[in-house]
Scaffold this motif. Structure first.
Motif, PDB file in Angstrom:
ATOM      1  N   TYR A   1      26.828  46.445  35.006  1.00  0.00           N
ATOM      2  CA  TYR A   1      27.321  45.173  35.787  1.00  0.00           C
ATOM      3  C   TYR A   1      27.428  45.162  37.266  1.00  0.00           C
ATOM      4  CZ  TYR A   1      31.969  46.978  35.829  1.00  0.00           C
ATOM      5  OH  TYR A   1      33.273  47.756  35.979  1.00  0.00           O
ATOM      6  N   MET A   2      27.722  46.692  37.583  1.00  0.00           N
ATOM      7  CA  MET A   2      27.965  46.638  38.958  1.00  0.00           C
ATOM      8  C   MET A   2      26.939  47.077  39.971  1.00  0.00           C
ATOM      9  SD  MET A   2      30.617  49.863  38.211  1.00  0.00           S
ATOM     10  CE  MET A   2      30.968  50.277  40.012  1.00  0.00           C
TER      11      MET A   2
ATOM     12  N   LEU B   1      38.827  43.270  41.957  1.00  0.00           N
ATOM     13  CA  LEU B   1      38.783  44.560  41.119  1.00  0.00           C
ATOM     14  C   LEU B   1      38.307  45.790  41.935  1.00  0.00           C
ATOM     15  CD1 LEU B   1      39.498  45.912  38.450  1.00  0.00           C
ATOM     16  CD2 LEU B   1      37.341  45.350  37.722  1.00  0.00           C
ATOM     17  N   TYR B   2      37.018  45.633  42.750  1.00  0.00           N
ATOM     18  CA  TYR B   2      36.537  46.698  43.456  1.00  0.00           C
ATOM     19  C   TYR B   2      37.519  46.837  44.501  1.00  0.00           C
ATOM     20  CZ  TYR B   2      32.368  45.313  41.106  1.00  0.00           C
ATOM     21  OH  TYR B   2      31.165  45.192  39.867  1.00  0.00           O
TER      22      TYR B   2
ATOM     23  N   GLN C   1      32.744  37.816  40.794  1.00  0.00           N
ATOM     24  CA  GLN C   1      33.298  38.145  39.783  1.00  0.00           C
ATOM     25  C   GLN C   1      34.293  39.159  39.747  1.00  0.00           C
ATOM     26  OE1 GLN C   1      30.528  38.565  36.639  1.00  0.00           O
ATOM     27  NE2 GLN C   1      32.075  38.624  34.999  1.00  0.00           N
ATOM     28  N   TYR C   2      33.842  40.348  40.507  1.00  0.00           N
ATOM     29  CA  TYR C   2      34.766  41.667  40.338  1.00  0.00           C
ATOM     30  C   TYR C   2      34.916  41.928  41.810  1.00  0.00           C
ATOM     31  CZ  TYR C   2      32.593  41.777  35.836  1.00  0.00           C
ATOM     32  OH  TYR C   2      32.216  41.577  34.398  1.00  0.00           O
TER      33      TYR C   2
ATOM     34  N   ASP D   1      31.937  40.358  45.892  1.00  0.00           N
ATOM     35  CA  ASP D   1      31.460  39.882  44.777  1.00  0.00           C
ATOM     36  C   ASP D   1      32.062  38.843  44.092  1.00  0.00           C
ATOM     37  OD1 ASP D   1      29.520  40.835  42.517  1.00  0.00           O
ATOM     38  OD2 ASP D   1      31.514  40.489  41.576  1.00  0.00           O
TER      39      ASP D   1
ATOM     40  N   ASN E   1      40.445  49.041  42.970  1.00  0.00           N
ATOM     41  CA  ASN E   1      40.377  50.239  42.225  1.00  0.00           C
ATOM     42  C   ASN E   1      39.462  51.267  42.838  1.00  0.00           C
ATOM     43  OD1 ASN E   1      42.397  49.512  40.112  1.00  0.00           O
ATOM     44  ND2 ASN E   1      40.816  48.454  39.301  1.00  0.00           N
TER      45      ASN E   1
ATOM     46  N   ALA F   1      26.618  44.946  43.313  1.00  0.00           N
ATOM     47  CA  ALA F   1      27.810  44.881  44.019  1.00  0.00           C
ATOM     48  C   ALA F   1      27.852  45.911  45.305  1.00  0.00           C
ATOM     49  CB  ALA F   1      29.049  44.914  43.227  1.00  0.00           C
TER      50      ALA F   1
END
Length: 665
Positions: A425-426, A355-356, A351-352, A349, A359, A440
């Motif tokens: 958002y996910m 982060l994915y 944007q994230y 993804d 975490n 995502a």
């Protein structure tokens, strides 16, 4: 010989071979049977003679004294003119072929010492010819000689000869005719009785009247018929009642047998169901409830009772082998965010993705962790497994530790999943409020399938909506089905949700009424309530992950108070009371459990507080319980594997091939 002796003892048929009935009057002769066709011919030809002839004028035996000379003065040729002078008087035809008058003369001329028996005009049965044709030679030879002589009687004057036909053959009487003759015998006997008057004439007895016949014949038959009907009615009624009674008894027996069979089947089903439920409870070390379940069996089958008794003894023995886990302060709580169903989509993804990767944990990694926990002797528990409460006079609950009894060699562990609200958002790539292929690669909501199982709904990269094991709950459910002894007394994981976007993937915040519609909101609320109920029935603990995914350590008491207000207004109506708060974000817990912030949280109903940390820790206070959760993330498994050494092997779990390099910050 005296006249009376003659009337009584003289046998005409025996002495002369003829029937006395031939001398009866016309009326009497009509009833007498005629056995030969010659008789009928004679009666026709000599009718005039019989009408003038007086039998009484014949001389009696007393007067003549000579039976053979009684008719010497009578010349039959002068009377009838039927016998020619050339005929030999001694050449007499058979008696049956002579007219009546000539028979008398014939009898006088036949010597008494050689009386002739009357010949039967009927042929013997063995000599009889077929009925359809009677040969001419069946007639007496004398008849043939008379026809050959020139002075024979003209054809028209000859007595008519009866030919035997099929109709003349005696018919065999039927059974009914025999019965009728037997019944009417007394009446017919009465009709056939004859008497002799003073002049020696034979007189027929007068026929009975219709009323006499009715009384003597029909009335007894009617009475007998009525009696027979009554008897038959009684017999039929008795038989019918017996048949009905037998049918009722058979039906009662059938119903009794069916009822017994159904009762046996019901008892068998009850037994099987109770044994299965008790076995599941015992597999989760809940022996007390397993024994209590078996005690509810109502069947009387001896084998079932014996099996239940043995099973209860087995559970009692197993319970006695449990060992108390005393150090509850070291019970670990492994915490996960929602799982990556498609890690390739998540990590890539734009944007994230990083982060994915840092975490979150993938589905495959979580499944491997479960396998290693089970192999290491860990048993899944929850707060109720080792904490009990009591309510004081002030209405407040107090907490204390209760014994945690585990099989020898087993160790307790807790599991928590956060963000089970599935942030928009996910899952929503175009930000229209609906999950799509632009997401995502995470599950979008929890659902209950047709079988009553809890599954996760997921939209794949081709925009297909799928339902299956795409998140922690359905994976854990299948694992416990395969390993029921992994769950202690039915314990499940703790599921923490926020509230500003709804819960469990259902957009049930009132803000969606304006952006969507009231009907949309109502539909989402109904779905959220259904899944929440299903989760609780399975044993899951529902917790708050703060209302808006905020780090409470950085919020003021006022801000936290507003959070609690929003929670009460938006979430409590859907989930009901929730007493577990899992602080969001890293180190997001509060510092003071005595001030206004704690009061705001406590007033909202929260009594269990879970913060993050590196090591397990549990504190049981009279007014609250605190616990540390160890966050299982890609970063921690990659950069802090020692945190999980006693639980699982990070090197065997972490999917480096998919993740690549996991960020450290």
């Amino acid at each position: 010989m005296d006249k009376n002796d003659f009337d009584v003892d003289f046998d005409f048929e025996k002495e002369y071979g003829f029937d006395p009935s031939l001398f009866m009057d016309a009326d009497e002769a009509e009833d007498a049977p005629v056995t030969d066709s010659a008789y009928e011919s004679a009666e026709d030809s000599d009718a005039d003679f019989l009408g003038d002839f007086d039998l009484d004028s014949l001389p009696d035996e007393e007067d003549s004294g000579d039976d053979a000379g009684a008719f010497d003065d009578f010349d039959l040729d002068d009377i009838t003119g039927e016998i020619s002078e050339e005929e030999d008087p001694m050449d007499l035809p058979e008696e049956e072929d002579l007219p009546i008058r000539r028979r008398r003369q014939h009898r006088q001329e036949v010597p008494q010492e050689e009386p002739q028996e009357p010949q039967d005009p009927e042929l013997p049965e063995e000599d009889a010819q077929p009925e359809d044709e009677v040969p001419e030679d069946e007639f007496p030879e004398e008849d043939a000689e008379e026809e050959s002589e020139g002075d024979a009687e003209p054809e028209a004057d000859k007595p008519a000869r009866r030919r035997r036909t099929r109709a003349d053959k005696p018919k065999k009487p039927s059974v009914f005719s025999k019965l009728l003759d037997l019944y009417l015998a007394p009446i017919r006997q009465t009709e056939d009785e004859q008497t002799v008057d003073a002049n020696g004439r034979i007189r027929r007895r007068r026929k009975p009247s219709k009323s006499q016949i009715f009384k003597e014949v029909y009335l007894p038959a009617i009475i007998a018929g009525i009696a027979l009907l009554l008897v038959l009615s009684f017999i039929v009624g008795s038989v019918t009642n017996a048949v009905k009674k037998k049918m009722l008894n058979d039906e009662a027996s059938r119903r009794e047998s069916l009822s017994a069979s159904q009762a046996a089947d019901a008892a068998e089903k009850e037994y099987d169901a109770l044994m299965a439920e008790a076995e599941a409870l015992a597999a989760g070390y809940n022996y007390d409830e397993a024994i209590a379940k078996l005690n509810t069996f109502t069947g009387t089958d001896a084998e079932h009772q014996q099996a239940i008794t043995e099973k209860k003894a087995e559970y009692t023995n197993a319970q006695s082998q449990l060992v108390e886990w005393k150090d509850v302060s070291q019970i670990p709580n492994l915490s996960f965010h929602v799982l990556m169903a498609d890690p390739t989509r998540a990590i890539s993804d734009a944007q994230y993705g990083g982060l994915y990767n840092r975490n979150f944990v993938t589905i495959d990694e979580f499944s491997k962790i479960l396998d290693q926990l089970y192999a290491g002797g860990y048993i899944l528990i929850d707060f109720d497994s080792f904490i009990s409460t009591s309510t004081g006079v002030d209405g407040k609950e107090s907490f204390f530790q209760s014994p945690l009894m585990l099989p020898a060699g087993k160790k307790p562990i807790m599991i928590t999943e956060t963000m089970v609200n599935y942030f928009n958002y996910m899952i929503d790539g175009n930000n229209d409020g609906e999950p799509d292929a632009g997401g995502a690669g995470f599950a979008c909501k929890l659902v209950v399938d047709a079988n009553g199982d809890i599954k996760a709904q997921y939209v794949d990269g081709s925009n297909q909506t799928l339902v299956g094991n795409y998140d922690l709950v359905p994976i854990l459910e299948d694992f416990i089905k395969a390993h029921p002894d992994f769950s202690y007394r039915g314990a499940r994981a703790t599921l923490a949700v926020t509230g500003h976007e709804g819960v469990f993937g259902y957009r049930c915040n009132t803000s969606y009424i304006a952006s969507k519609s009231q009907s949309y909101y109502d539909e989402q609320v109904a779905g959220a309530k259904e899944i929440a109920q299903a989760l609780r029935e399975k044993g899951y603990t529902i917790a708050s992950y703060t209302y808006s995914n905020q780090k409470y350590r950085d919020l003021s008491a006022k801000e936290i108070s507003q959070e609690m207000t929003n929670w009460k207004n938006q979430v409590t109506p859907i989930l009901g009371e929730v007493d577990v708060l899992v602080f969001a974000r890293e180190n997001g817990g509060i510092n003071d459990y005595t001030g206004a912030v704690f009061t705001a949280l406590s007033d909202t109903g929260f009594q269990y507080f879970v913060d993050d940390g590196e090591k397990p820790a549990v504190t049981i206070n009279t007014s609250y319980v605190r616990q540390t959760r160890i966050m299982v993330t890609g970063m921690n498994m990659q950069w802090h594997p020692t945190w999980f050494t006693q639980y699982f092997d990070c090197n065997a779990v972490l999917d480096i091939a998919v993740r690549g390099s996991v960020p450290n910050s």
